[in-house]
Design a protein around this motif. Structure first.
Motif, PDB file in Angstrom:
ATOM      1  N   UNK A  82       0.821  -1.225   0.000  1.00 34.58           N
ATOM      2  CA  UNK A  82       0.000   0.000   0.000  1.00 34.58           C
ATOM      3  C   UNK A  82       0.851   1.270   0.000  1.00 34.58           C
ATOM      4  N   UNK A  83       2.158   1.101   0.206  1.00 36.67           N
ATOM      5  CA  UNK A  83       3.073   2.232   0.048  1.00 36.67           C
ATOM      6  C   UNK A  83       3.683   2.216  -1.342  1.00 36.67           C
ATOM      7  N   UNK A  84       3.130   1.369  -2.207  1.00 41.91           N
ATOM      8  CA  UNK A  84       3.620   1.314  -3.579  1.00 41.91           C
ATOM      9  C   UNK A  84       4.936   0.588  -3.730  1.00 41.91           C
ATOM     10  N   UNK A  85       5.236  -0.290  -2.779  1.00 48.29           N
ATOM     11  CA  UNK A  85       6.477  -1.068  -2.877  1.00 48.29           C
ATOM     12  C   UNK A  85       6.103  -2.507  -3.172  1.00 48.29           C
ATOM     13  N   UNK A  86       6.460  -2.953  -4.364  1.00 47.88           N
ATOM     14  CA  UNK A  86       6.043  -4.268  -4.827  1.00 47.88           C
ATOM     15  C   UNK A  86       7.224  -5.224  -4.849  1.00 47.88           C
TER      16      UNK A  86
END
Lengths: 204, 204
Positions: free
Chosen positions: A126-130
DNA sequence: AAAAATACTGAATATATGTACAGTATAATA
DNA sequence: TATTATACTGTACATATATTCAGTATTTTT
């Protein structure tokens, strides 16, 4: 990739510096001149060894037919190591932990950084870290609440939001509701802050 | 810089493609082979013209001694523009749309790219694309299902997953359940594919 | 209208360059 | 202990390559 000897490293450096300076690879004679060898065969044997170990490719019968087998060989900025997020042990810069290096300018991420960390799992999605994203990590222990930190608990390395609840209590908060907060009492447990995230790089 | 002729441009392109492919510059004969000339002197005269006009440098008496004079080599890489995702109009490379530039190596994203696009909104948040992230965009219309594309509908530019449902129906799918799929009937509406995402850059 | 630049073919040549062969010596490996 | 890899010098040679010279023709510039 087999290990390189110091002399072979000198030859490899020589090729890259020559390339950067002139725009084309050196001849055997050029290498001899640069490194002080007196026989073109000295360069030749080193080149053959470098080719055998996979560091360079040589086009047979072709003048200056040397190419360096580095996918991102632009040279000019700096080489930053990419470190896999190993479950056990800290992400040190020891050679065995370095997957590869990425060439980019020093000032690429505003405050400067030290290495790239390859992300495993989706605890920060959800912090855009995939998964497989590369986090630019700055080595520091000076972290504020809300910073994304690279933390080590015992031998486990994780990436989480940092939240200091009180002088002794630190909360490591994931950005994924499937994961639970980690609450650490510094009196009982050791928490080591490796650094914090200053940026992110993703290659599709 | 004097103006280049079309044939000279072909020769210059040939040199750069050869360089990218092999890692070293072509010989006169290589250029002839690539462009269909029958005399090495054809290549030679073009090279002399390109040198005279300042596009390349030639090291006399040196095999493959050609280097391309890249004007914007502030350090190894190139300057890539950052374009804001303007609600109206296409993200052209016109100067007024360029917020700033970022210096990074050509080969930074595997397949090469043309500019950075600054993301607005969270419609792709589940794909790890957050507000103010910079998407590395490669200008192309060759996109496959599942690619993240930069699409223009009328004057609206959006970043979405691409899905071709049939020869006339294209679906643009966000990665956020708060947003709805966009279904386009190409018979009624104009869809322009600006390019596709080949990477992402985030600065904290 | 003359001169210069462009755009080639074709042949010839000096030299730049890769590469093989013959040695010597030391360190690493099996 | 034998073998392989490393690390050189030195000579020699075939060929890969730059480069010049001699032409022809068209287009652009002065």
């Amino acid at each position: 990739m087999k290990k390189i000897t110091s002399q072979q490293q000198r030859v490899l450096d020589c090729i890259q510096i020559y390339l950067k300076k002139t725009g084309f690879p050196p001849t055997r004679a050029d290498i001899c001149k640069e490194l002080g060898f007196k026989s073109p065969n000295s360069a030749e044997t080193h080149l053959r060894a470098l080719e055998k170990k996979g560091f360079i490719s040589i086009e047979s019968g072709t003048s200056r037919g040397i190419s360096v087998n580095n996918q991102n060989n632009s040279f000019g900025g700096d080489e930053y190591p990419v470190i896999g997020l190993v479950a056990a042990g800290s992400p040190t810069l020891a050679e065995e932990n370095i997957e590869r290096t990425i060439n980019c300018p020093k000032s690429f991420f505003e405050s400067g950084f030290d290495y790239f960390l390859k992300v495993r799992g989706l605890s920060m999605k959800d912090a855009g870290i995939m998964e497989d994203d590369l986090i630019a990590v700055k080595k520091t222990t000076d972290v504020k609440n809300g910073d994304i930190v690279i933390a080590r608990l015992d031998d486990e390395v994780t990436v989480k939001f940092f939240n200091r609840k009180s002088s002794n209590i630190v909360e490591l908060e994931p950005a994924n509701e499937d994961f639970e907060n980690i609450i650490i009492n510094l009196e009982n447990e050791q928490l080591h802050i490796e650094g914090k995230s200053v940026g992110l790089l993703r290659k599709n």
